[in-house]
Design a protein around this motif. Structure first.
Motif, PDB file in Angstrom:
ATOM      1  N   HIS A  82       0.834  -1.199   0.000  1.00  0.00           N
ATOM      2  CA  HIS A  82       0.000   0.000   0.000  1.00  0.00           C
ATOM      3  C   HIS A  82       0.873   1.254   0.000  1.00  0.00           C
ATOM      4  O   HIS A  82       0.931   2.002   0.976  1.00  0.00           O
ATOM      5  CB  HIS A  82      -0.936  -0.013   1.215  1.00  0.00           C
ATOM      6  N   GLY A  83       1.556   1.450  -1.115  1.00  0.00           N
ATOM      7  CA  GLY A  83       2.321   2.679  -1.294  1.00  0.00           C
ATOM      8  C   GLY A  83       3.814   2.546  -1.109  1.00  0.00           C
ATOM      9  O   GLY A  83       4.517   3.559  -0.984  1.00  0.00           O
ATOM     10  N   GLU A  84       4.305   1.292  -1.065  1.00  0.00           N
ATOM     11  CA  GLU A  84       5.743   1.055  -0.885  1.00  0.00           C
ATOM     12  C   GLU A  84       6.289   1.799   0.326  1.00  0.00           C
ATOM     13  O   GLU A  84       7.377   2.383   0.309  1.00  0.00           O
ATOM     14  CB  GLU A  84       6.525   1.429  -2.154  1.00  0.00           C
ATOM     15  N   ARG A  85       5.515   1.747   1.408  1.00  0.00           N
ATOM     16  CA  ARG A  85       5.929   2.415   2.634  1.00  0.00           C
ATOM     17  C   ARG A  85       6.884   1.530   3.434  1.00  0.00           C
ATOM     18  O   ARG A  85       6.894   0.306   3.288  1.00  0.00           O
ATOM     19  CB  ARG A  85       4.711   2.799   3.475  1.00  0.00           C
ATOM     20  N   LEU A  86       7.661   2.161   4.275  1.00  0.00           N
ATOM     21  CA  LEU A  86       8.667   1.474   5.076  1.00  0.00           C
ATOM     22  C   LEU A  86       8.308   1.576   6.556  1.00  0.00           C
ATOM     23  O   LEU A  86       7.761   2.583   7.000  1.00  0.00           O
ATOM     24  CB  LEU A  86      10.038   2.098   4.834  1.00  0.00           C
ATOM     25  N   VAL A  87       8.636   0.530   7.303  1.00  0.00           N
ATOM     26  CA  VAL A  87       8.331   0.494   8.732  1.00  0.00           C
ATOM     27  C   VAL A  87       9.624   0.644   9.527  1.00  0.00           C
ATOM     28  O   VAL A  87      10.601  -0.070   9.284  1.00  0.00           O
ATOM     29  CB  VAL A  87       7.636  -0.822   9.121  1.00  0.00           C
ATOM     30  N   ARG A  88       9.623   1.577  10.465  1.00  0.00           N
ATOM     31  CA  ARG A  88      10.764   1.772  11.361  1.00  0.00           C
ATOM     32  C   ARG A  88      10.454   1.021  12.663  1.00  0.00           C
ATOM     33  O   ARG A  88       9.530   1.389  13.389  1.00  0.00           O
ATOM     34  CB  ARG A  88      10.987   3.257  11.658  1.00  0.00           C
ATOM     35  N   PHE A  89      11.213  -0.006  12.936  1.00  0.00           N
ATOM     36  CA  PHE A  89      10.925  -0.829  14.108  1.00  0.00           C
ATOM     37  C   PHE A  89      11.650  -0.315  15.344  1.00  0.00           C
ATOM     38  O   PHE A  89      12.756   0.222  15.262  1.00  0.00           O
ATOM     39  CB  PHE A  89      11.324  -2.282  13.854  1.00  0.00           C
ATOM     40  N   MET A  90      11.006  -0.492  16.476  1.00  0.00           N
ATOM     41  CA  MET A  90      11.610  -0.152  17.756  1.00  0.00           C
ATOM     42  C   MET A  90      12.522  -1.296  18.183  1.00  0.00           C
ATOM     43  O   MET A  90      12.151  -2.466  18.100  1.00  0.00           O
ATOM     44  CB  MET A  90      10.524   0.110  18.793  1.00  0.00           C
ATOM     45  N   ALA A  91      13.739  -0.946  18.629  1.00  0.00           N
ATOM     46  CA  ALA A  91      14.712  -1.957  19.049  1.00  0.00           C
ATOM     47  C   ALA A  91      15.523  -1.428  20.220  1.00  0.00           C
ATOM     48  O   ALA A  91      15.639  -0.220  20.421  1.00  0.00           O
ATOM     49  CB  ALA A  91      15.633  -2.312  17.882  1.00  0.00           C
ATOM     50  N   LYS A  92      16.097  -2.355  20.989  1.00  0.00           N
ATOM     51  CA  LYS A  92      16.901  -1.958  22.146  1.00  0.00           C
ATOM     52  C   LYS A  92      18.040  -1.034  21.714  1.00  0.00           C
ATOM     53  O   LYS A  92      18.710  -1.287  20.714  1.00  0.00           O
ATOM     54  CB  LYS A  92      17.472  -3.199  22.834  1.00  0.00           C
ATOM     55  N   ALA A  93      18.262   0.012  22.482  1.00  0.00           N
ATOM     56  CA  ALA A  93      19.286   0.994  22.140  1.00  0.00           C
ATOM     57  C   ALA A  93      20.663   0.364  22.033  1.00  0.00           C
ATOM     58  O   ALA A  93      21.498   0.786  21.213  1.00  0.00           O
ATOM     59  CB  ALA A  93      19.292   2.113  23.173  1.00  0.00           C
ATOM     60  N   SER A  94      20.931  -0.661  22.827  1.00  0.00           N
ATOM     61  CA  SER A  94      22.253  -1.296  22.831  1.00  0.00           C
ATOM     62  C   SER A  94      22.592  -1.930  21.489  1.00  0.00           C
ATOM     63  O   SER A  94      23.764  -2.029  21.117  1.00  0.00           O
ATOM     64  CB  SER A  94      22.322  -2.352  23.933  1.00  0.00           C
ATOM     65  N   VAL A  95      21.548  -2.349  20.738  1.00  0.00           N
ATOM     66  CA  VAL A  95      21.786  -2.976  19.438  1.00  0.00           C
ATOM     67  C   VAL A  95      22.405  -1.981  18.466  1.00  0.00           C
ATOM     68  O   VAL A  95      23.187  -2.348  17.581  1.00  0.00           O
ATOM     69  CB  VAL A  95      20.468  -3.543  18.870  1.00  0.00           C
ATOM     70  N   PHE A  96      22.078  -0.710  18.644  1.00  0.00           N
ATOM     71  CA  PHE A  96      22.583   0.316  17.737  1.00  0.00           C
ATOM     72  C   PHE A  96      24.079   0.585  17.946  1.00  0.00           C
ATOM     73  O   PHE A  96      24.708   1.259  17.133  1.00  0.00           O
ATOM     74  CB  PHE A  96      21.789   1.612  17.910  1.00  0.00           C
ATOM     75  N   ASP A  97      24.643   0.051  19.027  1.00  0.00           N
ATOM     76  CA  ASP A  97      26.067   0.207  19.295  1.00  0.00           C
ATOM     77  C   ASP A  97      26.901  -0.921  18.693  1.00  0.00           C
ATOM     78  O   ASP A  97      28.136  -0.869  18.725  1.00  0.00           O
ATOM     79  CB  ASP A  97      26.316   0.262  20.810  1.00  0.00           C
ATOM     80  N   VAL A  98      26.236  -1.930  18.147  1.00  0.00           N
ATOM     81  CA  VAL A  98      26.947  -3.054  17.538  1.00  0.00           C
ATOM     82  C   VAL A  98      27.525  -2.614  16.192  1.00  0.00           C
ATOM     83  O   VAL A  98      26.792  -2.079  15.349  1.00  0.00           O
ATOM     84  CB  VAL A  98      26.007  -4.261  17.339  1.00  0.00           C
ATOM     85  N   PRO A  99      28.813  -2.810  15.963  1.00  0.00           N
ATOM     86  CA  PRO A  99      29.417  -2.398  14.686  1.00  0.00           C
ATOM     87  C   PRO A  99      28.690  -2.998  13.484  1.00  0.00           C
ATOM     88  O   PRO A  99      28.213  -4.126  13.535  1.00  0.00           O
ATOM     89  CB  PRO A  99      30.847  -2.955  14.786  1.00  0.00           C
ATOM     90  N   VAL A 100      28.593  -2.270  12.438  1.00  0.00           N
ATOM     91  CA  VAL A 100      27.937  -2.636  11.176  1.00  0.00           C
ATOM     92  C   VAL A 100      26.419  -2.715  11.356  1.00  0.00           C
ATOM     93  O   VAL A 100      25.676  -1.996  10.697  1.00  0.00           O
ATOM     94  CB  VAL A 100      28.469  -3.965  10.579  1.00  0.00           C
ATOM     95  N   LEU A 101      25.940  -3.605  12.234  1.00  0.00           N
ATOM     96  CA  LEU A 101      24.493  -3.739  12.437  1.00  0.00           C
ATOM     97  C   LEU A 101      23.898  -2.415  12.890  1.00  0.00           C
ATOM     98  O   LEU A 101      22.853  -1.985  12.370  1.00  0.00           O
ATOM     99  CB  LEU A 101      24.204  -4.825  13.472  1.00  0.00           C
TER     100      LEU A 101
END
Length: 275
Positions: A82-101
């Motif tokens: 329905h419109g090629e929309r994208l979903v931004r998922f909520m994730a633990k903040a610590s995951v964002f500190d993992v290199p590359v990922l």
């Protein structure tokens, strides 16, 4: 049902033009396209119902049930159609500190959640919604081993109300057959139904709104299970089917005990590392 862009949809469903702002996000859109090709090659047939409930523009919070590791992919099928929309998922903040990922998650604009901040932890999701994005959340916060709707946290209702956006219920059925906790993986030849409902009317009472969200999701789940049993598999005697429906999955109470033991083990590991 008919095929539309690689998925099965109701015969009367009509797609809409792509959301121009989100269609130009090359990396995320490319990843979505790659995932679609993999699913098609693996014969993961996905039926999508109710995609028209997803707004073509502007923010909305999509709340889904959680029974398997593929749910992040499957919840995004309706927005794509329905419109090629994208979903931004909520994730633990610590995951964002993992290199590359962490870098990839930031490029795709997923939402970090720092639970240590208490009530302030929802602020990034609220802002993302106010900026006009779709945000995905799993109110159960973990995979339900019983494959029933487990205990819902109130975050979804609070976030949607604070952001002033629609809260759209979504139920996925069949994902647990692909890959879930404690069961063998079946990465090919699995049908899945993804069903979206109309937005939940929010009152500002987080507990009452959460109860209504769960009630509506249960109705969607009942409809999908009945359809699945009619067209694909009734699940009798299967470990991916709830006990109440003739399967052999853990009961809700048994699943709660397993989760409690896992949580206790994690806490023990944390204390051991701090020594």
């Amino acid at each position: 049902m008919r095929r539309y862009r690689g998925f099965f949809v109701p015969g009367l469903y009509e797609g809409i033009a792509a959301n121009r702002d989100e269609a130009v996000e090359r990396f995320y859109q490319g990843l979505v396209g790659f995932t679609r090709r993999v699913m098609r090659a693996a014969k993961i047939d996905v039926t999508v119902i109710g995609a028209e409930n997803i707004p073509a523009h502007g923010g909305a919070l999509l709340a889904g049930n959680h029974t398997g590791y593929a749910d992040f992919i499957l919840l995004g099928t309706g927005p794509f159609l329905h419109g090629e929309r994208l979903v931004r998922f909520m994730a633990k903040a610590s995951v964002f500190d993992v290199p590359v990922l962490g870098r990839l998650l930031k490029v795709m604009k997923h939402v970090p959640v720092d639970r240590a901040r208490g009530g302030d932890s929802i602020a990034p999701a609220v802002q993302m919604l106010k900026d006009g994005n779709l945000v995905g959340i799993f109110p159960e916060a973990t995979i339900s081993r019983s494959f029933e709707l487990a205990h819902f946290k109130t975050g979804a209702a609070r976030i949607a109300h604070q952001a002033g956006v629609p809260l759209i219920p979504c139920v996925i059925w069949g994902s647990q057959r692909i890959w879930t906790k404690d069961l063998p993986k079946h990465l090919t030849n699995v049908p899945v139904i993804v069903r979206y409902g109309e937005p939940v009317a929010l009152t500002g009472d987080a507990d009452a709104d959460t109860a209504e969200l769960k009630r509506q999701m249960q109705l969607l789940l009942d409809a999908s299970r009945a359809q699945y049993a009619e067209f694909f598999h009734d699940g009798a005697g299967e470990p991916w089917m709830p006990v109440a429906l003739g399967g052999t999955a853990p009961t809700v109470e048994e699943a709660d005990k397993i989760y409690a033991r896992e949580r206790a083990a994690r806490e023990a590991q944390k204390k051991h590392r701090k020594r």
